[in-house]
Scaffold this motif. Structure first.
Motif: not given
Length: 422
Positions: A61-68, A72-79, A263-275
Motif C-alpha cells: 500500500m502507498f500511504m501519505w499525510s493529509q490535512t487533519t 486533538y491535544k490542543g492542535l486545530p483541525k485542518t492542520r 480522524d479518517d481523513r488525516a492519512i491517505g492511502n492506496y491499497d494495491m492488495y485490496e484493489q
C-alpha cells in the motif's frame, strides 16, 4: 458397449434422418462451444489485466499525510503535517511483518509543463523521485544498462541518477551512450548510473518511461527537503495481508503525529492488495457467469435431444414391440435408447470442444503476431484442461438425462399395442 451389432444399430438409427440428427446435435455443440469460448475469453481478459500488476509487489500500500479533520491535544483541525524519516524506523520496529518500508519524495512531473531537467542544450520536464534500493522490488522495471540506486548511494548521499528510456529519447541522440553522462536537475548535476525499462502496460506505460530516480537521502539534501517524507510504499510479507495491517499502521502513525484516533481523513492511502482482490473477485464473477450462460445453452441442447429421442421412440414403436415380443428385456431396450442419446451428446459436445479449441488457437496466433509492447487488455486466452474433463462428465450426464425419459417411454410400450401401431 463393445457389441458391434449394438453400434451398427445406433449408427443406423442416427443416420436414418441425417438432417434431423445434425440439427439436434447442434444444440449441444453450440452450448459447449459457448461455454469454452466464454471461459477462454474471461481468462484472456484476466491475463491482460494482470499484466499491469506484473512485477509489482501486490501486497503493498502507498500511504501519505493529509490535512487533519479533527482537533486533538490542543492542535486545530485542518492542520497540515508531514511524515518524517523517524517514522520509517518506527514502523519497521513496531511491525515485524512488514517486508519493505520505502520512504519516497517526488519533484515535478512530465505533464507539468515546467522544465526541470537540463542536458546540454536540451531541456524537458520529468518526474524525479527520491527512493531507496528496495523500490525496484516493489515497482516493475528492468535495468537494461548500469544499475539501480544502492545502499552506498544512500549512505554517502551520492548525486547519481537512474533514468528511463523516455528520458533518453528526449535528451540524448540516437546511439548516444547515457551511462556516465550528467543531467542537471533543478540546477544540480547528477551522474547517470543506470537506464531502466518499465514493465508497466496500459495507459500510463509511456509516462512510466520518463521518470528519474535518485537516492532518497541525496534528494532530501539537494532539494532542501530536510527530513520530510512525501509518502511511503509499504509491503507486507506474503503470509500477512497489508489490508489487515493497515488499520494498526494508521493508528501508529496518528499516535506519532498527534492526530485524533478517529480522524479518517488525516492519512491517505492506496491499497494495491485490496484493489488486486477486487480485480480477482471480478474475474471470479465473470467465470461464474460464463458457466451459467454456457450451462443454460447446453441445457437447451439437451432438452432438444430429449425431445428428438421421444420422436424417435414414437417412430420405432412397432420395432420396439417386435423386440419385446421376441424376448428383449426392458433393460436391453433402455440401454439401447440411452446409448443412442449418450453417443449423440458426446460426439456433438466433443466437436464443440474441438472447434472452440481451434478458435482459441487462432486467436492466440493473432495476439502473438502483434508487435511487442502493444497496448492490449487481452492476453493468452485459454481453458484449463480440467474444464475439458468436467465438460466430458457433463456431456455424459446430459446424455443420460436426455435419454432417460425416452427410454422409460420405450420400455412402457406393451408389445401387443406396439404391434398394432401403423
Amino acid at each position: 458397449m463393445f457389441n458391434k451389432d449394438n453400434w451398427d444399430e445406433i449408427l443406423q438409427a442416427l443416420t436414418a434422418n441425417i438432417f434431423r440428427t445434425v440439427l439436434t446435435a447442434f444444440g449441444v455443440f453450440w452450448g459447449i462451444f459457448i461455454l469454452v469460448i466464454l471461459l477462454a475469453a474471461g481468462k484472456g481478459l484476466e491475463n491482460g489485466v494482470k499484466k499491469d500488476f506484473d512485477g509489482i509487489a501486490t501486497n503493498t500500500m502507498f500511504m501519505w499525510s493529509q490535512t487533519t479533520s479533527k482537533a486533538y491535544k490542543g492542535l486545530p483541525k485542518t492542520r497540515r503535517y508531514d511524515f518524517k524519516n523517524s517514522d520509517v524506523a518506527s514502523l519497521r520496529a513496531a511491525f515485524p511483518d512488514l517486508l519493505y518500508v520505502s520512504p519516497r519524495n517526488q519533484l515535478g512531473n512530465s505533464s507539468s509543463g515546467t522544465n526541470n531537467v537540463v542536458r546540454g542544450t536540451k531541456t524537458s520536464a520529468f518526474s524525479v523521485y527520491g527512493d531507496y534500493p528496495e523500490l525496484i522490488k516493489q515497482q516493475p522495471m528492468d535495468i537494461i544498462k548500469g544499475r539501480f540506486v544502492n545502499q552506498q548511494d544512500i549512505e554517502q548521499r551520492r548525486k547519481v541518477a537512474v533514468i528511463g528510456k523516455g528520458v533518453i529519447s528526449e535528451l540524448y541522440g540516437k546511439e548516444e551512450e547515457a551511462i556516465g553522462t550528467y543531467l542537471k536537475i533543478n540546477g544540480i548535476n547528477f551522474m547517470v548510473v543506470g537506464v531502466y525499462n518499465s514493465k508497466q502496460t496500459g495507459g500510463n506505460a509511456e509516462e512510466e518511461q520518463k521518470n528519474i530516480f535518485v537516492p532518497f537521502t541525496t534528494f532530501q539534501q539537494a532539494f532542501n527537503y530536510g527530513d520530510k517524507v512525501g509518502w511511503m510504499a509499504i509491503t507486507a510479507i506474503d503470509e500477512v495481508s497489508i489490508t489487515d495491517l493497515k488499520p494498526k499502521i494508521f493508528d501508529h502513525m496518528k499516535m506519532l503525529h498527534s492526530v485524533h484516533p478517529k480522524d479518517d481523513r488525516a492519512i491517505g492511502n492506496y491499497d494495491m492488495y485490496e484493489q488486486f482482490g477486487k480485480v480477482q473477485s471480478l474475474f471470479d464473477i465473470l467465470k461464474i457467469i460464463a458457466y451459467f450462460v454456457g450451462s443454460l445453452v447446453l441445457i437447451s441442447g439437451v432438452i432438444g435431444i430429449s425431445n428428438i429421442m421421444l420422436i424417435v421412440v414414437k417412430e420405432r414403436t412397432k420395432e420396439i414391440g417386435i423386440r419385446r415380443a421376441l424376448g428383449a428385456t426392458p433393460g436391453a431396450i433402455r440401454s439401447q435408447i440411452l446409448s443412442e442419446s449418450i453417443f449423440l451428446t458426446i460426439i456433438s459436445g466433443m466437436f464443440g470442444v474441438a472447434v472452440a479449441t481451434g478458435v482459441i488457437a487462432l486467436l492466440n496466433m493473432a495476439l502473438d503476431s502483434m508487435p511487442p509492447g502493444s497496448n492490449t487488455m487481452f492476453s493468452n486466452p485459454s481453458v484449463d484442461l480440467r474444464v475439458v474433463f468436467v465438460a466430458l462428465l457433463i456431456l455424459v450426464g446430459s446424455g443420460l438425462l436426455a435419454g432417460f425419459i425416452p427410454a422409460q417411454t420405450a420400455i412402457n410400450v406393451k408389445p401387443v399395442d406396439a404391434l398394432r401401431t401403423e
